[in-house]
Design a protein around this motif. Structure first.
Motif, PDB file in Angstrom:
ATOM      1  N   GLN A 111       0.636  -1.303  -0.012  1.00 49.58           N
ATOM      2  CA  GLN A 111       0.025   0.040   0.017  1.00 49.58           C
ATOM      3  C   GLN A 111       0.910   1.275  -0.065  1.00 49.58           C
ATOM      4  OE1 GLN A 111      -2.652  -0.245   3.341  1.00 49.58           O
ATOM      5  NE2 GLN A 111      -4.057  -1.740   2.175  1.00 49.58           N
ATOM      6  N   THR A 112       1.904   1.332   0.699  1.00 48.92           N
ATOM      7  CA  THR A 112       2.859   2.455   0.861  1.00 48.92           C
ATOM      8  C   THR A 112       3.521   2.670  -0.475  1.00 48.92           C
ATOM      9  OG1 THR A 112       3.347   1.975   3.186  1.00 48.92           O
ATOM     10  CG2 THR A 112       4.868   3.411   2.096  1.00 48.92           C
ATOM     11  N   ALA A 115       0.951   4.031  -2.926  1.00 42.46           N
ATOM     12  CA  ALA A 115       0.852   5.377  -2.578  1.00 42.46           C
ATOM     13  C   ALA A 115       1.840   6.229  -3.197  1.00 42.46           C
ATOM     14  CB  ALA A 115       0.625   5.849  -1.131  1.00 42.46           C
ATOM     15  N   TRP A 116       3.175   5.798  -3.277  1.00 39.54           N
ATOM     16  CA  TRP A 116       4.053   6.380  -3.610  1.00 39.54           C
ATOM     17  C   TRP A 116       4.412   6.656  -5.192  1.00 39.54           C
ATOM     18  CZ3 TRP A 116       9.465   7.556  -1.257  1.00 39.54           C
ATOM     19  CH2 TRP A 116       9.297   7.896   0.090  1.00 39.54           C
ATOM     20  N   ASP A 118       1.380   6.579  -7.054  1.00 40.87           N
ATOM     21  CA  ASP A 118       0.551   7.292  -7.565  1.00 40.87           C
ATOM     22  C   ASP A 118       0.973   8.914  -7.249  1.00 40.87           C
ATOM     23  OD1 ASP A 118      -1.253   5.265  -7.973  1.00 40.87           O
ATOM     24  OD2 ASP A 118      -2.243   5.466  -6.079  1.00 40.87           O
ATOM     25  N   ALA A 119       1.737   9.097  -6.301  1.00 45.20           N
ATOM     26  CA  ALA A 119       2.158  10.723  -5.898  1.00 45.20           C
ATOM     27  C   ALA A 119       3.042  10.690  -7.036  1.00 45.20           C
ATOM     28  CB  ALA A 119       2.987  10.507  -4.684  1.00 45.20           C
ATOM     29  N   TYR A 139       7.553  13.823   0.236  1.00 43.53           N
ATOM     30  CA  TYR A 139       8.333  12.371   0.319  1.00 43.53           C
ATOM     31  C   TYR A 139       9.604  12.495   0.306  1.00 43.53           C
ATOM     32  CZ  TYR A 139       3.622  10.936  -1.217  1.00 43.53           C
ATOM     33  OH  TYR A 139       2.383  10.742  -1.394  1.00 43.53           O
TER      34      TYR A 139
END
Length: 645
Positions: A111-112, A115-116, A118-119, A139
């Motif tokens: 999940q982390t 998310a990275w 996607d960012a 980040y």
């Protein structure tokens, strides 16, 4: 004192058996040498060897003597039904916990990473480098590079993990590291937006609590049309499945590194690895697909460290209650399992002891000890079997006592028979070949009797009698009659007088229900002159040399039936035997011998037999009686007396 010590040592050495006592010797010598100031390592080895062997002997003794054979089987069943399921359940729970914990670490890391990504994808859409870096400011570790062309194998719209040269310019030696990269095409080349991936190790280490081992290896070749090995899974209870890729490396690892400090601990708190995490990563220099595996390390202390109290954090009341409830449940389950195991052992011990007692009792019975008894334990079928065993043993003991008594009686009867046979006259000693006699008892002793008394004038007084009844009592009365007859003056008294006096004496000493029949008379072997009286006895037969047979049946009353009318009922029978003639007397055991069809031998058959020529008349009569009965035992005593000239 020294001599007594020497004697003690000598007796001890004489009683010492190496094969039996060597463990004790090793243990004693080892313990003695292990004490200061010697304290050698070999002494400890000797002590351990002797002690372990003694322990083995003790366990074997328990197994052979205390743990009965039936109990062994029951304990195996108990282990299969209780211990093994508990062990299997514990292993299953441990496996599920291991997989579940690994799944949680993998999910959080994935999940982390998502998310990275996607960012990074959002920042890559910014038109300027400054805007892209501004989008990734939270980040950290982001930078922008520009290149005229991309390495071979890297697509123009690439977004993902890469294995590339390190961006740190302060390193003395160049090295590679993992990053997230997104490529955007622009005029004159490509913009490459990179983000440091230290989050992978940080997240996995934070969740697991220990060191994380990273390993990079070439990806194994795909086997399906889509280029990836996969299997379908469903999530959220949906019916539509999604394909999950199976990532596996092959060959020698490209690189290996760790992050974090390894955990310490032993025994229950020893560190162990969680299921490895796998990521697809691209070698930026070659465009080759690689597989990055991360193996987190943890232990029980690290897993439950979150429940610890500190200055900033404490356990909530709900957590304390949950820990107490779970602990109580685990303790209750452990106690229940221990109680079940102990109860099973007790039941197995009880049943094994009952069966062992039964086995020992059967062995005692097989050795002839009928006094063996078993104490029934409980009311089950084994207890009923023990009670039945006791009843059987009691019956066998009674039967054994009765058998001993019967053997004793048989021995006494054999003695009585020997005594009775001694009372019979010795025909060889009398040297009278003209007289043949025999007696065949229906039992051990006979109620029949015959006797011969040589007289002074060369004649012979003879007697044959049959006491009512059979067996021991009849034999005693027959012996009594011999004594009475021996006391009478048979030379001066004729057959009628002798029979009359015998009847008078008998009537004085016996009840009328007890009587006897007899034939008494005298016979002169040289002249052939004979005379006799028949007191209720079967008829006699006179057999002439030419085969003519005459039945002689003078009147007479049985001895003991009447004291007043006995003499007048007697009739004297007289005659002379010519050379070759024979006079035959017998008891009713001969004529009442039975065939298998229950027919009697009878006087007519005897009379017919006497008309036939025979060299040995006695043997011919006895052989015909045996053939008539076809092996059937005699129903009554048989006595035969033959007077010949």
């Amino acid at each position: 004192m020294l001599r007594s010590l020497q004697d003690l040592l000598r007796r001890g050495w004489a009683a010492f058996r190496f094969r039996r006592d060597w463990p004790w010797a090793f243990l004693a010598v080892g313990l003695a040498l292990a004490l200061p100031p010697v304290g050698s390592g070999c002494a400890g080895a000797l002590a351990w060897a002797g002690g372990l062997w003694l322990l083995f002997r003790g366990l074997r003794w328990i197994w052979n003597r205390l743990l009965f054979r039936v109990s062994r089987r029951l304990w195996v069943i108990l282990a299969l039904m209780s211990v093994l399921p508990v062990v299997a359940l514990a292993l299953m729970l441990m496996a599920l916990s291991w997989l579940g914990l690994g799944a949680q670490v993998s999910r959080s890391t994935q999940q982390t990473l998502a998310a990275w990504e996607d960012a990074l994808k959002t920042a890559n859409q910014e038109s300027t480098d400054a805007a892209a870096l501004q989008a990734l400011r939270t980040y950290g570790g982001a930078w922008v590079e520009h290149a005229r062309q991309l390495p071979d194998g890297v697509p123009e719209t690439f977004i993902g993990m890469v294995w590339a040269d390190s961006h740190d310019t302060n390193l003395k030696e160049p090295r590679k590291d993992t990053y997230l990269r997104a490529v955007r095409k622009e005029s004159g080349g490509f913009r490459i937006l990179s983000l440091n991936l230290g989050v992978l190790g940080d997240r996995a280490q934070a969740l697991a609590g220990g060191q994380v081992l990273f390993q990079l290896a070439p990806q194994r070749e795909s086997k399906n049309k889509r280029g990836k090995e996969s299997f379908k899974i469903t999530a959220g209870g949906g019916r539509v499945g999604k394909e999950a890729a199976i990532l596996a490396g092959q060959g020698q690892a490209v690189a290996t590194w760790t992050k974090g400090q390894p955990l310490q601990g032993s025994g229950l708190f020893a560190p162990f690895d969680l299921p490895p995490l796998a990521f697809t990563i691209t070698d930026w220099s070659t465009g080759q697909s690689l597989v990055l595996t991360a193996t987190p390390e943890t232990n029980l202390y690290a897993l439950f460290a979150g429940f610890g109290a500190s200055g900033r954090q404490g356990m909530s009341l709900g957590t304390v209650k949950a820990i107490i409830v779970v602990s109580l449940v685990l303790v209750a389950l452990a106690l229940a399992q221990a109680f079940a195991a102990i109860l099973g052992l007790v039941l197995a011990w009880s049943l094994g002891r009952a069966v062992n007692d039964l086995h020992r009792g059967v062995n005692q019975l097989s050795l002839g000890d009928f006094s063996a008894r078993i104490h029934p334990r409980g009311r089950d079928q084994v207890a009923q079997l023990s009670a039945a065993f006791n009843d059987m043993a009691a019956r066998l003991q009674t039967a054994a006592s009765e058998r001993e008594e019967r053997l004793r009686m048989e021995q006494e009867l054999r003695v009585a028979r020997e005594v009775q046979m001694r009372l019979l006259p010795d025909l060889e000693a009398l040297r009278m070949p003209s007289v043949r006699a025999t007696i065949l008892p229906a039992r051990e002793v006979a109620g029949d009797y015959y006797d011969l008394f040589p007289l002074a004038d060369g004649s012979l007084a003879f007697l044959i009698l049959d006491v009512s009844g059979k067996g021991t009592s009849a034999a005693f009365y027959a012996a009594e009659t011999k004594g009475v007859l021996s006391a009478l003056d048979k030379q001066a008294l004729g057959p009628v007088d002798v029979a009359d006096r015998l009847n008078a004496i008998w009537c004085q000493g016996h009840d009328r229900r007890l009587f006897l029949t007899l034939a008494y008379g005298t016979f002169h072997p040289r002249t052939g002159r004979f005379q006799f009286v028949r007191a209720g006895h079967p008829s006699a037969f006179l057999r002439r040399q030419d085969g003519q047979v005459t039945r002689l049946h003078p009147r007479g009353l049985g001895v003991g039936l009447s004291g007043s009318r006995f003499r007048e009922a007697l009739e004297l029978c007289e005659g002379t035997l010519e050379p070759g003639d024979s006079l035959i007397f017998y008891t009713d055991g001969l004529t009442e011998a039975q065939a298998p069809d229950d027919t009697f031998y009878g006087e007519d058959r005897l009379e017919t037999l006497l008309t036939l020529p025979a060299e040995d008349l006695q043997a011919a009569i006895l052989a015909d009686v045996v053939a008539f009965g076809e092996g059937r035992p005699l129903a009554d005593d048989l006595t035969l007396l033959i007077l010949s000239r």
